[in-house]
Design a protein around this motif. Sequence first.
Motif, mmCIF file in Angstrom:
data_model
loop_
_atom_site.group_PDB
_atom_site.id
_atom_site.type_symbol
_atom_site.label_atom_id
_atom_site.label_comp_id
_atom_site.label_asym_id
_atom_site.label_seq_id
_atom_site.Cartn_x
_atom_site.Cartn_y
_atom_site.Cartn_z
ATOM 1 N N SER A 1 0.847 -1.188 0.000
ATOM 2 C CA SER A 1 0.000 0.000 0.000
ATOM 3 C C SER A 1 0.882 1.236 0.000
ATOM 4 C CB SER A 1 -0.933 0.008 1.212
ATOM 5 O OG SER A 1 -0.180 0.056 2.413
ATOM 6 N N ALA A 2 0.371 2.312 -0.572
ATOM 7 C CA ALA A 2 1.079 3.593 -0.608
ATOM 8 C C ALA A 2 0.100 4.692 -0.231
ATOM 9 C CB ALA A 2 1.662 3.848 -1.996
ATOM 10 N N ALA A 3 0.537 5.567 0.664
ATOM 11 C CA ALA A 3 -0.319 6.645 1.137
ATOM 12 C C ALA A 3 0.422 7.966 1.035
ATOM 13 C CB ALA A 3 -0.748 6.398 2.580
ATOM 14 N N GLY A 4 -0.332 9.014 0.720
ATOM 15 C CA GLY A 4 0.250 10.344 0.616
ATOM 16 C C GLY A 4 -0.637 11.215 -0.251
ATOM 17 N N GLU A 5 -0.281 12.481 -0.333
ATOM 18 C CA GLU A 5 -1.047 13.412 -1.160
ATOM 19 C C GLU A 5 -0.567 13.329 -2.598
ATOM 20 O OE1 GLU A 5 -1.936 18.237 -1.485
ATOM 21 O OE2 GLU A 5 -0.901 17.397 0.242
ATOM 22 N N ASP A 6 -1.504 13.044 -3.525
ATOM 23 C CA ASP A 6 -1.190 12.996 -4.956
ATOM 24 C C ASP A 6 -0.110 11.973 -5.279
ATOM 25 O OD1 ASP A 6 -3.056 14.985 -5.718
ATOM 26 O OD2 ASP A 6 -1.672 16.547 -5.096
ATOM 27 N N VAL A 7 -0.246 10.736 -4.764
ATOM 28 C CA VAL A 7 0.651 9.659 -5.166
ATOM 29 C C VAL A 7 0.452 9.409 -6.657
ATOM 30 C CG1 VAL A 7 1.201 7.214 -4.893
ATOM 31 C CG2 VAL A 7 0.674 8.615 -2.888
ATOM 32 N N SER A 8 1.537 9.409 -7.414
ATOM 33 C CA SER A 8 1.420 9.358 -8.868
ATOM 34 C C SER A 8 1.833 8.033 -9.474
ATOM 35 C CB SER A 8 2.254 10.474 -9.510
ATOM 36 O OG SER A 8 3.625 10.342 -9.146
ATOM 37 N N GLU A 9 2.737 7.285 -8.828
ATOM 38 C CA GLU A 9 3.164 6.012 -9.393
ATOM 39 C C GLU A 9 3.846 5.171 -8.332
ATOM 40 O OE1 GLU A 9 5.663 7.187 -12.603
ATOM 41 O OE2 GLU A 9 7.354 7.716 -11.329
ATOM 42 N N ALA A 10 3.887 3.864 -8.599
ATOM 43 C CA ALA A 10 4.514 2.923 -7.670
ATOM 44 C C ALA A 10 5.196 1.831 -8.471
ATOM 45 C CB ALA A 10 3.471 2.333 -6.720
ATOM 46 N N TRP A 11 6.191 1.169 -7.843
ATOM 47 C CA TRP A 11 6.940 0.131 -8.525
ATOM 48 C C TRP A 11 7.628 -0.749 -7.491
ATOM 49 C CZ3 TRP A 11 8.109 5.238 -8.201
ATOM 50 C CH2 TRP A 11 9.324 5.595 -7.600
ATOM 51 N N VAL A 12 8.292 -1.810 -7.964
ATOM 52 C CA VAL A 12 9.000 -2.754 -7.106
ATOM 53 C C VAL A 12 10.480 -2.727 -7.464
ATOM 54 C CG1 VAL A 12 9.251 -5.170 -6.400
ATOM 55 C CG2 VAL A 12 6.974 -4.230 -6.883
ATOM 56 N N GLU A 13 11.331 -2.765 -6.438
ATOM 57 C CA GLU A 13 12.770 -2.787 -6.625
ATOM 58 C C GLU A 13 13.357 -4.055 -5.998
ATOM 59 O OE1 GLU A 13 13.544 2.052 -6.582
ATOM 60 O OE2 GLU A 13 14.255 0.809 -4.903
ATOM 61 N N SER A 14 14.538 -4.457 -6.497
ATOM 62 C CA SER A 14 15.214 -5.634 -5.954
ATOM 63 C C SER A 14 16.659 -5.299 -5.617
ATOM 64 C CB SER A 14 15.173 -6.798 -6.950
ATOM 65 O OG SER A 14 16.038 -6.540 -8.044
ATOM 66 N N SER A 15 17.233 -6.087 -4.706
ATOM 67 C CA SER A 15 18.622 -5.897 -4.306
ATOM 68 C C SER A 15 19.165 -7.201 -3.736
ATOM 69 C CB SER A 15 18.730 -4.789 -3.245
ATOM 70 O OG SER A 15 20.057 -4.682 -2.752
ATOM 71 N N ARG A 16 20.458 -7.407 -3.914
ATOM 72 C CA ARG A 16 21.113 -8.566 -3.310
ATOM 73 C C ARG A 16 21.696 -8.239 -1.938
ATOM 74 N NH1 ARG A 16 21.694 -12.841 -6.612
ATOM 75 N NH2 ARG A 16 21.342 -12.518 -8.858
ATOM 76 N N ASP A 17 22.037 -6.957 -1.738
ATOM 77 C CA ASP A 17 22.716 -6.581 -0.504
ATOM 78 C C ASP A 17 21.988 -5.504 0.297
ATOM 79 O OD1 ASP A 17 23.069 -4.407 -2.130
ATOM 80 O OD2 ASP A 17 25.235 -4.637 -2.335
ATOM 81 N N ARG A 18 20.801 -5.069 -0.184
ATOM 82 C CA ARG A 18 20.007 -4.014 0.437
ATOM 83 C C ARG A 18 20.729 -2.658 0.414
ATOM 84 N NH1 ARG A 18 17.420 -6.118 6.002
ATOM 85 N NH2 ARG A 18 19.542 -6.892 6.377
ATOM 86 N N LEU A 19 21.719 -2.542 -0.475
ATOM 87 C CA LEU A 19 22.417 -1.273 -0.658
ATOM 88 C C LEU A 19 22.126 -0.689 -2.040
ATOM 89 C CD1 LEU A 19 25.884 -2.146 0.936
ATOM 90 C CD2 LEU A 19 24.009 -0.843 1.962
ATOM 91 N N ASP A 20 22.304 -1.508 -3.071
ATOM 92 C CA ASP A 20 22.033 -1.095 -4.446
ATOM 93 C C ASP A 20 20.721 -1.711 -4.904
ATOM 94 O OD1 ASP A 20 24.492 0.318 -4.663
ATOM 95 O OD2 ASP A 20 25.532 -1.590 -5.005
ATOM 96 N N TRP A 21 19.813 -0.835 -5.337
ATOM 97 C CA TRP A 21 18.481 -1.290 -5.713
ATOM 98 C C TRP A 21 18.210 -1.010 -7.183
ATOM 99 C CZ3 TRP A 21 15.265 -3.874 -2.344
ATOM 100 C CH2 TRP A 21 15.660 -3.883 -0.998
ATOM 101 N N ASP A 22 17.515 -1.947 -7.850
ATOM 102 C CA ASP A 22 17.119 -1.801 -9.251
ATOM 103 C C ASP A 22 15.621 -2.040 -9.383
ATOM 104 O OD1 ASP A 22 19.787 -1.443 -10.381
ATOM 105 O OD2 ASP A 22 20.105 -3.560 -9.868
ATOM 106 N N ARG A 23 14.987 -1.252 -10.229
ATOM 107 C CA ARG A 23 13.558 -1.444 -10.466
ATOM 108 C C ARG A 23 13.355 -2.699 -11.303
ATOM 109 N NH1 ARG A 23 10.155 0.438 -14.458
ATOM 110 N NH2 ARG A 23 11.790 1.790 -15.285
ATOM 111 N N VAL A 24 12.425 -3.559 -10.883
ATOM 112 C CA VAL A 24 12.172 -4.825 -11.574
ATOM 113 C C VAL A 24 10.726 -4.936 -12.036
ATOM 114 C CG1 VAL A 24 14.035 -6.109 -10.472
ATOM 115 C CG2 VAL A 24 11.786 -5.981 -9.360
ATOM 116 N N SER A 25 9.976 -3.874 -11.938
ATOM 117 C CA SER A 25 8.585 -3.890 -12.393
ATOM 118 C C SER A 25 8.310 -2.651 -13.226
ATOM 119 C CB SER A 25 7.620 -3.922 -11.206
ATOM 120 O OG SER A 25 7.572 -2.636 -10.586
#
Length: 337
Positions: A266-290
């Motif tokens: 879920s995402a909450a806020g004023e005027d939320v415009s988009e959402a996506w999913v990210e992945s990481s192997r080390d929780r430091l560098d993240w890449d969008r996968v969706s």
Amino acid sequence: MIFLNIALAFALPASAAVAPADGLAPALSTSAIVPTYITLAPTVHDYNRFADGGPDANWYIGFNNAWIVKLPSAPAGEFARAFIGARMGRAKTRAIPEKPWTRETIPGKVYMGLSQTPAWTSEQSFFLADTTEIPAEPDPQASVEGAGAAEWLWAEVSMSMVSFTKPNYLIVWSPTNYMTRASSAPILAGADVDESIAGRDARAWNTRSIMGVPPRSSANSLETPINNIMPALALKLVPPGPDEPAVTVSDLSLARAGRRIVARFSAAGEDVSEAWVESSRDRLDWDRVSKRQRRPPYVFSLDKGLPPGLWLRGAASDISGAIGYCEPSMIPYALQP
């Protein structure tokens, strides 16, 4: 005619607005979330020609085809961030040779530039979007994933690049040499010019002599003036944000559906415009996968061979560009359906 498209215009007194040359008195947004938009059309929602369907009129964004607009100087105000953007649609697809019943988006990239003259250096050029992020053109003979109406896509630029005293020229083009015709390239949206102002000095141009890079000299960059239709290019100025997080993301859950992983949050806020999913192997560098979803519910079917042990997190942003993230979750080795 130039318009400054700003929400909550009634909130400022008349003295706070700066009147442009055509006599209209714009006002700045007073919200910490709602940006100030500078476009040629009255609003960013008026660009409904070409990119949503019907004849495309050859308004493609190409290796050999660029679109330019001259926007006025930015209005005086307190801004923290700046974005340039374009409304695009009808990205082209092709059959996958090994699976001819399945179509994929033709790979390509779209760039934009910002300058105070109709010439752009590499430092004034910015990646805007991959064609996979642009809504695809429907195919009457096949099912096309991601087909739909055109969308505004934005790239952040430094506030120092925006002029408050000189015009701001925007350009959009593609460095992908395959995108040389409307049949292989995405389409830029346009808006009709009001008949009462048609014929005035040009504020938009089409340039067809480029070869994957924007004009480096202003001598011959403005080739064909456009007086009856306005290209969907805009400048977005964002006021300083609130102290508390503008967007909150929570309740991430993962489940298996055949070979796919289904992620929900879920995402909450004023005027939320988009959402996506990210992945990481080390929780430091993240890449969008969706792909980006621009309306709830935020449920994603991920089919990228994501291995167990990989970390996933949900992300969402509002129209000001503020981003929120949820706590990451690891893909378990025995993911429940």
